[in-house]
Enzyme design. Sequence first.
Site, PDB file in Angstrom:
ATOM      1  CE  LYS A 260     -11.114   9.794   5.886  1.00 34.93           C
ATOM      2  NZ  LYS A 260      -9.805  10.458   5.875  1.00 34.93           N
TER       3      LYS A 260
ATOM      4  CD  GLU B  44      -0.381 -12.359  -8.262  1.00 33.37           C
ATOM      5  OE1 GLU B  44       0.366 -13.178  -8.803  1.00 33.37           O
ATOM      6  OE2 GLU B  44      -1.582 -12.217  -8.566  1.00 33.37           O
TER       7      GLU B  44
ATOM      8  N   GLY C 233       0.813  -1.210   0.000  1.00 34.22           N
ATOM      9  CA  GLY C 233       0.000   0.000   0.000  1.00 34.22           C
ATOM     10  C   GLY C 233       0.847   1.259   0.000  1.00 34.22           C
TER      11      GLY C 233
ATOM     12  CB  SER D 160      -4.662   4.696  13.835  1.00 34.82           C
ATOM     13  OG  SER D 160      -6.072   4.782  13.979  1.00 34.82           O
TER      14      SER D 160
ATOM     15  CE  LYS E  27      -5.686   3.838   1.058  1.00 38.95           C
ATOM     16  NZ  LYS E  27      -4.329   4.359   0.900  1.00 38.95           N
TER      17      LYS E  27
ATOM     18  CG  ASP F 125      -0.459  -5.838   0.531  1.00 44.77           C
ATOM     19  OD1 ASP F 125      -1.568  -6.171   0.041  1.00 44.77           O
ATOM     20  OD2 ASP F 125      -0.236  -4.706   0.980  1.00 44.77           O
TER      21      ASP F 125
ATOM     22  CG  ASN G  50      -6.975  12.912   4.133  1.00 42.22           C
ATOM     23  OD1 ASN G  50      -7.631  11.997   3.687  1.00 42.22           O
ATOM     24  ND2 ASN G  50      -7.476  13.801   4.969  1.00 42.22           N
TER      25      ASN G  50
ATOM     26  CB  ILE H 134       1.177   3.957   4.777  1.00 41.50           C
ATOM     27  CG1 ILE H 134       0.321   5.222   4.678  1.00 41.50           C
ATOM     28  CG2 ILE H 134       2.007   3.981   6.056  1.00 41.50           C
ATOM     29  CD1 ILE H 134       1.092   6.509   4.738  1.00 41.50           C
TER      30      ILE H 134
END
Length: 567
Positions: free
Chosen positions: A354, A262, A237, A351, A312, A259, A392, A239
């Site tokens: 939100k 793939e 991802g 985290s 998310k 993850d 964000n 981050i």
Amino acid sequence: MLIGSYKGIIRHTGVRDAFNVFIVTTLLGGLISLAVTFNVFFKLIDSFYIPKSIIVIHYLVTTLVLILSRFIFKAFFEVLSTELDSIHNVLIFGAGDSGIIAFSALNRDTKNNYDVVGFIDDNKNKIGKKIDRVKIYNPKSITKDFIEKHVIHEVIISIQNIKPNRLLAFTDKFIKLGVEVKIVPPLSKWIDGDLNANQIRQIKIEDLLDRAPIIIDNPIVQREVSNKVILVSGAAGSIGSEISRQLSLYDCKLIVLIDQAESPLYDLQQELIQKGITNFVAIVSDVRDRFKIERIFKKYKPQRVFHAAAYKHVPLMERSPYEAIKVNVLGTKNLADLSIENNIERFVMVSTDKAVNPTNVMGASKRIAELYISCVSKNAKKTKFTTTRFGNVLGSNGSVIPLFKKQIENGGPLTVTHKKITRYFMTIPEACSLVLEAGTMGKGGEIYIFDMGKSVKIFEIAKKMIHLSGLKYPDDIDIEITGLRPGEKLYEELLANGENTTKTYHEKIMIAKTQDLDHSNVKVKIDDLSLNFNKLNNSDLVKLMKELLPEYVSNNSEFEILDKVSV
């Protein structure tokens, strides 16, 4: 042959080429003088004699003609090419060292025909003076008439470490004057310490955010991860991949990347391989699969875990509470429980803002994950648990910036859910620096809050991106207000009701002092939710989440009915 003066391309003649010619003529004059002197002394050839005055005159004339002719041919070529090619008139904002280097880079560029009309600088001591026959102007004198008179195509801002608010003011001014605005990159990004014209780039929206980038430089991070096995969940991802990149710069023993996506994981794997990084392993795995994750823990024996795996997207999770709980709650629970069982040194969870006073399923699921981490940290003997909470990140998958770029490419309109909606923003590298920093701080159980500066109006970002694309709002591209999406807030918060902060050793990182919890009771409820969530429908799941989180109130959602019923 020895000096190689003949190798220089005449149309690119510079000081070094002139110096080479000087060396050659001086060497030749010296050899002739030596030969004449030697002949006179030993009387070898009676007819071979050249007066010294002739040698000196020949030397001076030859040097002057050879050097001058090169520069004449260079000037002739430039005039000829100027007539044949279109001229690109530019102004350079900044008459300091960086501006002078940018000026030289533009003059060296062979692909584009740049003509630097002038420099701009607000230093009173420089205004009116010239650099290489190019005048320095006061910013106030750059008006619409000036731009039209000199046919200016673009302004290049060449000021190192310029503050975003100052850059924004300059950019707004020049865009309104109808010229393109570019910027010289930081010195650290120049190729081998030298600036090339093709490195001068368009201004990005990241450059214009009204907050200075925060650079976290902590040598303790090196000490904490050196020769350690590090596991990163959600490694493919936005981050997770940046955490992985930054970890690869340290001397880790092994980085375990997991993850369930793939293709993005393969892309990250190839990126690291191309950089010559070998101390990592990429594994396709799902944090929901406790059996598989347990095998990974047993095989690789990680000592630190960075948990970035999560769903998310607010609107999607609003329709899929089951998936939100399964990934964000159960996935976190699996990793946290296994970390305790395997005596992991440090567990760091990513985290989101939100999770604060949540109005949507995604935020509520992340808040429950935060609560679970807080609960298990109370009884963990060896594992230190840390939570990082921020807003964000610019350019992340699904964020507003890439969406606006695509909409501009497609001719618009840009879609904004509400004219007054605001968000906190930070760059992905900043966010990941915070996560790594948090992995070295505290005794466990803390929630770290990042000072993200001022919140930014999304509507204003949309307008700036249109202008930066060389278009006008609303003439070329309009902005459409679509209404708040299910679960969406007008503004985000970094602290929940009853929370405040305390300082850390870094002025931009704070610890949230959370409200008191009945940890044993909360843990029992989360355990029960994790065991029975697959037996409930969406409405019942949301109702159960609201019982666990009294502050969770649905916003603009089909689940708002549950709030009304409970009143």
